[in-house]
Design an enzyme around this catalytic site. Structure first.
Site, short mmCIF file in Angstrom:
data_model
loop_
_atom_site.label_atom_id
_atom_site.label_comp_id
_atom_site.label_asym_id
_atom_site.label_seq_id
_atom_site.Cartn_x
_atom_site.Cartn_y
_atom_site.Cartn_z
N GLU A 41 -4.87 104.13 6.65
CA GLU A 41 -4.27 103.77 7.95
C GLU A 41 -5.23 103.93 9.11
O GLU A 41 -4.92 103.60 10.24
CB GLU A 41 -3.01 104.61 8.20
CG GLU A 41 -1.73 104.02 7.65
CD GLU A 41 -1.48 102.59 8.11
OE1 GLU A 41 -1.24 102.39 9.30
OE2 GLU A 41 -1.53 101.67 7.27
N ASP A 79 -27.96 77.15 16.80
CA ASP A 79 -26.74 77.79 16.31
C ASP A 79 -25.52 77.44 17.14
O ASP A 79 -25.63 77.23 18.35
CB ASP A 79 -26.86 79.31 16.45
CG ASP A 79 -27.40 79.97 15.22
OD1 ASP A 79 -27.58 79.28 14.22
OD2 ASP A 79 -27.64 81.19 15.29
N PRO A 113 -9.50 96.52 14.23
CA PRO A 113 -8.90 95.34 14.86
C PRO A 113 -8.55 95.60 16.33
O PRO A 113 -8.25 94.68 17.07
CB PRO A 113 -7.64 95.06 14.03
CG PRO A 113 -7.48 96.20 13.10
CD PRO A 113 -8.71 97.03 13.11
N ARG A 143 -30.05 89.12 12.11
CA ARG A 143 -30.66 87.78 12.07
C ARG A 143 -31.21 87.37 13.44
O ARG A 143 -31.99 86.45 13.54
CB ARG A 143 -29.68 86.73 11.53
CG ARG A 143 -28.53 86.38 12.43
CD ARG A 143 -27.56 85.46 11.74
NE ARG A 143 -28.05 84.09 11.62
CZ ARG A 143 -28.04 83.19 12.59
NH1 ARG A 143 -27.60 83.52 13.79
NH2 ARG A 143 -28.49 81.97 12.39
N1 ADE Z 1 -10.83 96.92 10.03
C1 ADE Z 1 -9.68 96.34 9.65
N2 ADE Z 1 -9.51 95.17 10.23
C2 ADE Z 1 -10.60 94.96 11.02
C3 ADE Z 1 -11.00 93.93 11.90
N3 ADE Z 1 -10.27 92.84 12.09
N4 ADE Z 1 -12.17 94.07 12.55
C4 ADE Z 1 -12.91 95.18 12.38
N5 ADE Z 1 -12.58 96.19 11.56
C5 ADE Z 1 -11.43 96.09 10.90
#
Ligand code: ADE
Length: 237
Positions: free
Chosen positions: A116, A169, A89, A154
């Protein structure tokens, strides 16, 4: 495109990458998928993780385990660059543009974190690029890896039968980013709902204008951020 995935949960793959047009591309070797089970590289009594130095909750994947797994990979098949991706994230948000750039690569290694996370030294040593699929937290990198691969594969020429469907798209790379207009099939009358008459008119320009107006309305109401970009581009800013 040759994709290698390092994961504690190899059974997750190929998952949705094994069905429909993308499954066909996999079967035909348009892209290959090598799944490496990180548990095979466990150390000291089957451990793959350790507690974070300095305290804190959860466990981190050990650099020794990850290093052993990475060292086991065959050398790159092509002379081109091998790209190391760590879904997280914290990374840059996946976009159609990034997917398009990835679709040009020949050798991608994706390391799926769990718990974690992983020891940061691995990211540094192998120059991993962190990539996010959205501003939310998943349990691990596997679903994100699938999204990354599906969005990229794709776009490899030939994978999606009709190139026109890519052009239409949402988020097409080559034009202003409007979301896709609504689509309808038969029957023309379904319960109390009918297909917009213009789509049955056979008048191509009118249909094009209707779709453009719909795409604009949907973008403006559902994604004001994209709409602002679209307007700015239209004004030549
Ligand atoms: N791993 C955990 N959350 C994630 C996310 N939002 N994007 C990519 N990998 C992740």
């Amino acid at each position: 495109m040759h994709v290698t995935i390092l994961t504690l949960f190899p059974n997750v793959f190929p998952g949705s990458l094994g069905v429909s047009l993308i499954g066909k591309a996999l079967e035909e070797g348009v892209f290959t998928l090598d799944i490496v089970d990180l548990k095979k590289f466990s150390i000291k009594g089957g451990r793959v993780d350790g507690p974070p130095c300095g305290g804190g909750c959860g466990m981190l994947l050990s650099p020794e385990v990850l290093e052993a797994a990475l060292a086991s990979l065959p050398s790159p098949i092509s002379s081109g660059e091998r790209k190391f991706i760590y879904p997280s994230p914290r990374g840059e948000l996946l976009s159609q543009k990034i997917a398009y750039n990835l679709s040009k690569l020949q050798d991608i290694v994706i390391l799926c974190g769990r718990y974690e996370g992983i020891d940061a030294r691995i990211l540094e040593k192998y120059s991993f690029v962190e990539m996010s699929v959205g501003d939310y937290v998943l349990m691990g990198g596997e679903v994100a890896a699938m999204a990354l691969i599906e969005a990229s594969v794709r776009l490899i020429p030939g994978v999606v039968g009709a190139p026109d469907s890519l052009r239409e798209d949402s988020f097409v790379v080559s034009s202003a980013p409007l979301l896709e207009y609504p689509q309808y099939t038969h029957p023309v009358q379904w319960n109390e709902y009918s297909v917009p008459p213009v789509l049955l008119s056979g008048h191509h320009e009118a249909i094009h204008q209707w779709r453009l107006a719909e795409a604009r309305t949907i973008t403006r109401t559902q994604r004001p951020d994209l709409w602002n970009q679209y307007v700015a581009r239209a004004l030549g800013e």
